[in-house]
Motif scaffolding. Structure first.
Motif, PDB file in Angstrom:
ATOM      1  N   VAL A   1       2.702  11.693  11.553  1.00  0.00           N
ATOM      2  CA  VAL A   1       1.683  10.897  12.241  1.00  0.00           C
ATOM      3  C   VAL A   1       1.300   9.683  11.402  1.00  0.00           C
ATOM      4  N   MET A   2       1.348   9.803  10.072  1.00  0.00           N
ATOM      5  CA  MET A   2       1.024   8.662   9.218  1.00  0.00           C
ATOM      6  C   MET A   2       2.062   7.558   9.386  1.00  0.00           C
ATOM      7  N   GLU A   3       3.320   7.942   9.530  1.00  0.00           N
ATOM      8  CA  GLU A   3       4.363   6.947   9.760  1.00  0.00           C
ATOM      9  C   GLU A   3       4.125   6.195  11.067  1.00  0.00           C
ATOM     10  N   LYS A   4       3.686   6.907  12.092  1.00  0.00           N
ATOM     11  CA  LYS A   4       3.376   6.262  13.377  1.00  0.00           C
ATOM     12  C   LYS A   4       2.171   5.344  13.246  1.00  0.00           C
ATOM     13  N   LEU A   5       1.176   5.768  12.484  1.00  0.00           N
ATOM     14  CA  LEU A   5      -0.009   4.934  12.260  1.00  0.00           C
ATOM     15  C   LEU A   5       0.362   3.667  11.495  1.00  0.00           C
ATOM     16  N   ALA A   6       1.235   3.808  10.499  1.00  0.00           N
ATOM     17  CA  ALA A   6       1.672   2.644   9.726  1.00  0.00           C
ATOM     18  C   ALA A   6       2.437   1.662  10.610  1.00  0.00           C
ATOM     19  N   GLU A   7       3.281   2.182  11.492  1.00  0.00           N
ATOM     20  CA  GLU A   7       4.037   1.318  12.412  1.00  0.00           C
ATOM     21  C   GLU A   7       3.096   0.553  13.340  1.00  0.00           C
ATOM     22  N   ALA A   8       2.092   1.260  13.872  1.00  0.00           N
ATOM     23  CA  ALA A   8       1.146   0.629  14.790  1.00  0.00           C
ATOM     24  C   ALA A   8       0.300  -0.419  14.071  1.00  0.00           C
ATOM     25  N   TYR A   9      -0.099  -0.115  12.842  1.00  0.00           N
ATOM     26  CA  TYR A   9      -0.890  -1.074  12.068  1.00  0.00           C
ATOM     27  C   TYR A   9      -0.066  -2.309  11.739  1.00  0.00           C
ATOM     28  N   LYS A  10       1.203  -2.120  11.437  1.00  0.00           N
ATOM     29  CA  LYS A  10       2.100  -3.221  11.101  1.00  0.00           C
ATOM     30  C   LYS A  10       2.225  -4.204  12.260  1.00  0.00           C
ATOM     31  N   GLU A  11       2.120  -3.714  13.477  1.00  0.00           N
ATOM     32  CA  GLU A  11       2.194  -4.599  14.643  1.00  0.00           C
ATOM     33  C   GLU A  11       0.988  -5.533  14.706  1.00  0.00           C
ATOM     34  N   ILE A  12      -0.117  -5.082  14.125  1.00  0.00           N
ATOM     35  CA  ILE A  12      -1.334  -5.895  14.112  1.00  0.00           C
ATOM     36  C   ILE A  12      -1.368  -6.782  12.874  1.00  0.00           C
ATOM     37  N   ASN A  13      -0.953  -6.233  11.747  1.00  0.00           N
ATOM     38  CA  ASN A  13      -0.984  -6.958  10.481  1.00  0.00           C
ATOM     39  C   ASN A  13       0.429  -6.980   9.897  1.00  0.00           C
ATOM     40  N   ALA A  14       1.213  -7.938  10.327  1.00  0.00           N
ATOM     41  CA  ALA A  14       2.633  -8.001   9.946  1.00  0.00           C
ATOM     42  C   ALA A  14       2.843  -8.293   8.465  1.00  0.00           C
ATOM     43  N   ASP A  15       1.829  -8.813   7.788  1.00  0.00           N
ATOM     44  CA  ASP A  15       1.970  -9.162   6.377  1.00  0.00           C
ATOM     45  C   ASP A  15       1.633  -8.006   5.436  1.00  0.00           C
ATOM     46  N   ALA A  16       1.349  -6.844   6.006  1.00  0.00           N
ATOM     47  CA  ALA A  16       1.059  -5.666   5.189  1.00  0.00           C
ATOM     48  C   ALA A  16       2.321  -4.826   5.047  1.00  0.00           C
ATOM     49  N   ASN A  17       2.556  -4.306   3.857  1.00  0.00           N
ATOM     50  CA  ASN A  17       3.705  -3.446   3.605  1.00  0.00           C
ATOM     51  C   ASN A  17       3.197  -2.068   3.195  1.00  0.00           C
ATOM     52  N   ILE A  18       3.330  -1.105   4.098  1.00  0.00           N
ATOM     53  CA  ILE A  18       2.827   0.239   3.836  1.00  0.00           C
ATOM     54  C   ILE A  18       3.994   1.195   3.634  1.00  0.00           C
ATOM     55  N   SER A  19       4.040   1.827   2.461  1.00  0.00           N
ATOM     56  CA  SER A  19       5.071   2.808   2.134  1.00  0.00           C
ATOM     57  C   SER A  19       4.473   4.203   2.272  1.00  0.00           C
ATOM     58  N   VAL A  20       5.060   5.020   3.156  1.00  0.00           N
ATOM     59  CA  VAL A  20       4.607   6.403   3.351  1.00  0.00           C
ATOM     60  C   VAL A  20       5.588   7.331   2.646  1.00  0.00           C
ATOM     61  N   GLN A  21       5.089   8.063   1.646  1.00  0.00           N
ATOM     62  CA  GLN A  21       5.946   8.924   0.836  1.00  0.00           C
ATOM     63  C   GLN A  21       5.591  10.389   1.054  1.00  0.00           C
ATOM     64  N   GLN A  22       6.587  11.186   1.347  1.00  0.00           N
ATOM     65  CA  GLN A  22       6.380  12.605   1.647  1.00  0.00           C
ATOM     66  C   GLN A  22       6.492  13.469   0.402  1.00  0.00           C
ATOM     67  N   SER A  23       5.499  14.334   0.193  1.00  0.00           N
ATOM     68  CA  SER A  23       5.571  15.337  -0.863  1.00  0.00           C
ATOM     69  C   SER A  23       4.830  16.580  -0.363  1.00  0.00           C
ATOM     70  N   ASP A  24       3.674  16.883  -0.937  1.00  0.00           N
ATOM     71  CA  ASP A  24       2.848  17.982  -0.446  1.00  0.00           C
ATOM     72  C   ASP A  24       1.383  17.631  -0.682  1.00  0.00           C
TER      73      ASP A  24
ATOM     74  N   LEU B   1       0.866  -1.186   0.000  1.00  0.00           N
ATOM     75  CA  LEU B   1       0.000   0.000   0.000  1.00  0.00           C
ATOM     76  C   LEU B   1       0.898   1.230   0.000  1.00  0.00           C
ATOM     77  N   THR B   2       0.612   2.168  -0.894  1.00  0.00           N
ATOM     78  CA  THR B   2       1.384   3.411  -0.951  1.00  0.00           C
ATOM     79  C   THR B   2       0.519   4.573  -0.501  1.00  0.00           C
ATOM     80  N   VAL B   3       0.989   5.260   0.528  1.00  0.00           N
ATOM     81  CA  VAL B   3       0.303   6.428   1.068  1.00  0.00           C
ATOM     82  C   VAL B   3       1.248   7.614   0.903  1.00  0.00           C
ATOM     83  N   GLY B   4       0.789   8.718   0.303  1.00  0.00           N
ATOM     84  CA  GLY B   4       1.710   9.821   0.054  1.00  0.00           C
ATOM     85  C   GLY B   4       1.038  11.174   0.048  1.00  0.00           C
ATOM     86  N   GLY B   5       1.857  12.203   0.273  1.00  0.00           N
ATOM     87  CA  GLY B   5       1.351  13.577   0.222  1.00  0.00           C
ATOM     88  C   GLY B   5       1.977  14.465   1.272  1.00  0.00           C
TER      89      GLY B   5
END
Length: 289
Positions: free
Chosen positions: A191-214, A180-184
């Motif tokens: 805060v999105m990076e923290k949310l992704a980390e917390a979600y990963k602890e629940i669903n270890a098989d999910a790969n969430i990429s947080v990309q910074q732009s605007d 899953l790619t989340v960006g902006g």
């Protein structure tokens, strides 16, 4: 001859001392009062923080953004902070959740920038944090969004210093896997990076990429499908909504107006901030108490 040389050296040292005084820091002014040319620091076009800031303070009159052309432009929250930290005469603005002791947040109209004051409506410089999607969301995307709005996700929002939204209850994962790619927005990114980390602890098989732009890139890339989920730190435009974007508010954030720690100014009115950013006020002495 020796006396002559010594005299010249003494004059030279005196001149150096005078130059040092004239180029000193803001705290060198009389009784600590700030004075000197203001360095206006702003964000790049497309920044949700800039869009919200200029709209809330009346810098954008609805037809155009009237930020002074002399403003230094930074492309992220972190660069904004280091720029203000390194310049005694600078003023900038950042997400309240990103504020630390490297810079100083001034009061706006006598109100301190705090989570409590945003919640009770006394601090008016605030904006929503949004995630935005278009069309059908994947199972993993929906699961992550469900987590963000759950008790667990909104607890992360609160822990990071933002105002949480009403929750949907205890999170129950659908077990989706994949990428899953989340960006902006760079303001939403921490805060999105923290949310992704917390979600990963629940669903270890999910790969969430947080990309910074605007925020604008977040919306545009969500529309085009480059991002599965876009991040915006402002309301969506009519054109973005017309293109099929659906916004979800995940938090409310204040915008802190920041100055260098050496600056003695602690409180600015909304009109003074507007005047500084439109170039009508150019010296700290004009707003110092």
């Amino acid at each position: 001859m020796n006396k002559f040389i010594k005299g010249m050296l003494a004059l030279g040292l005196s001149a150096t001392a005078l130059v040092g005084c004239s180029s000193g820091t803001a705290e060198d002014g009389a009784e600590g009062t700030a004075s000197g040319t203001i360095t206006v620091v702003s964000r790049e076009d497309g920044s949700g923080t800039r869009g919200a800031f200029t709209e809330l303070l009346g810098i954008d009159d609805g037809e155009k953004d009237n930020t002074t052309s002399s403003a230094q432009i930074t492309n992220s929250t972190s660069v904004m902070m280091t720029t203000v930290e390194g310049n005694d005469y600078a003023i900038g603005y950042i997400s309240l959740g990103s504020l630390n002791d490297t810079v100083k947040a001034v009061k706006v109209d006598g109100v301190e920038a705090t989570q409590e004051n945003i919640e009770n409506g006394e601090y008016s410089v605030s904006r929503p944090f949004l995630i935005c999607t278009t069309g059908e969301v994947s199972e993993l995307g929906q699961d992550f969004m469900n987590f963000i709005m759950s008790d667990e996700g909104q607890a992360v929002v609160a822990e990071e210093g933002y105002i949480p939204m009403e929750t949907t209850g205890t999170f129950e994962s659908n077990g989706a896997t994949g990428d899953l790619t989340v960006g902006g927005s760079s303001s939403v990114t921490p805060v999105m990076e923290k949310l992704a980390e917390a979600y990963k602890e629940i669903n270890a098989d999910a790969n969430i990429s947080v990309q910074q732009s605007d925020s604008t890139s977040g919306a545009e890339n969500a529309i085009s499908g480059v991002y599965d989920i876009g991040m915006c730190s402002r309301e969506l435009t009519e054109d973005e909504e017309a293109a099929g974007l659906t916004p979800t508010t995940i938090a409310i954030d204040g915008i802190a107006v920041i100055v260098n720690n050496n600056n003695s100014v602690d409180d600015l009115t909304s009109d003074q901030i507007k005047g500084i950013y439109t170039g009508e006020i150019t010296d700290w002495a004009d707003v110092a108490e």
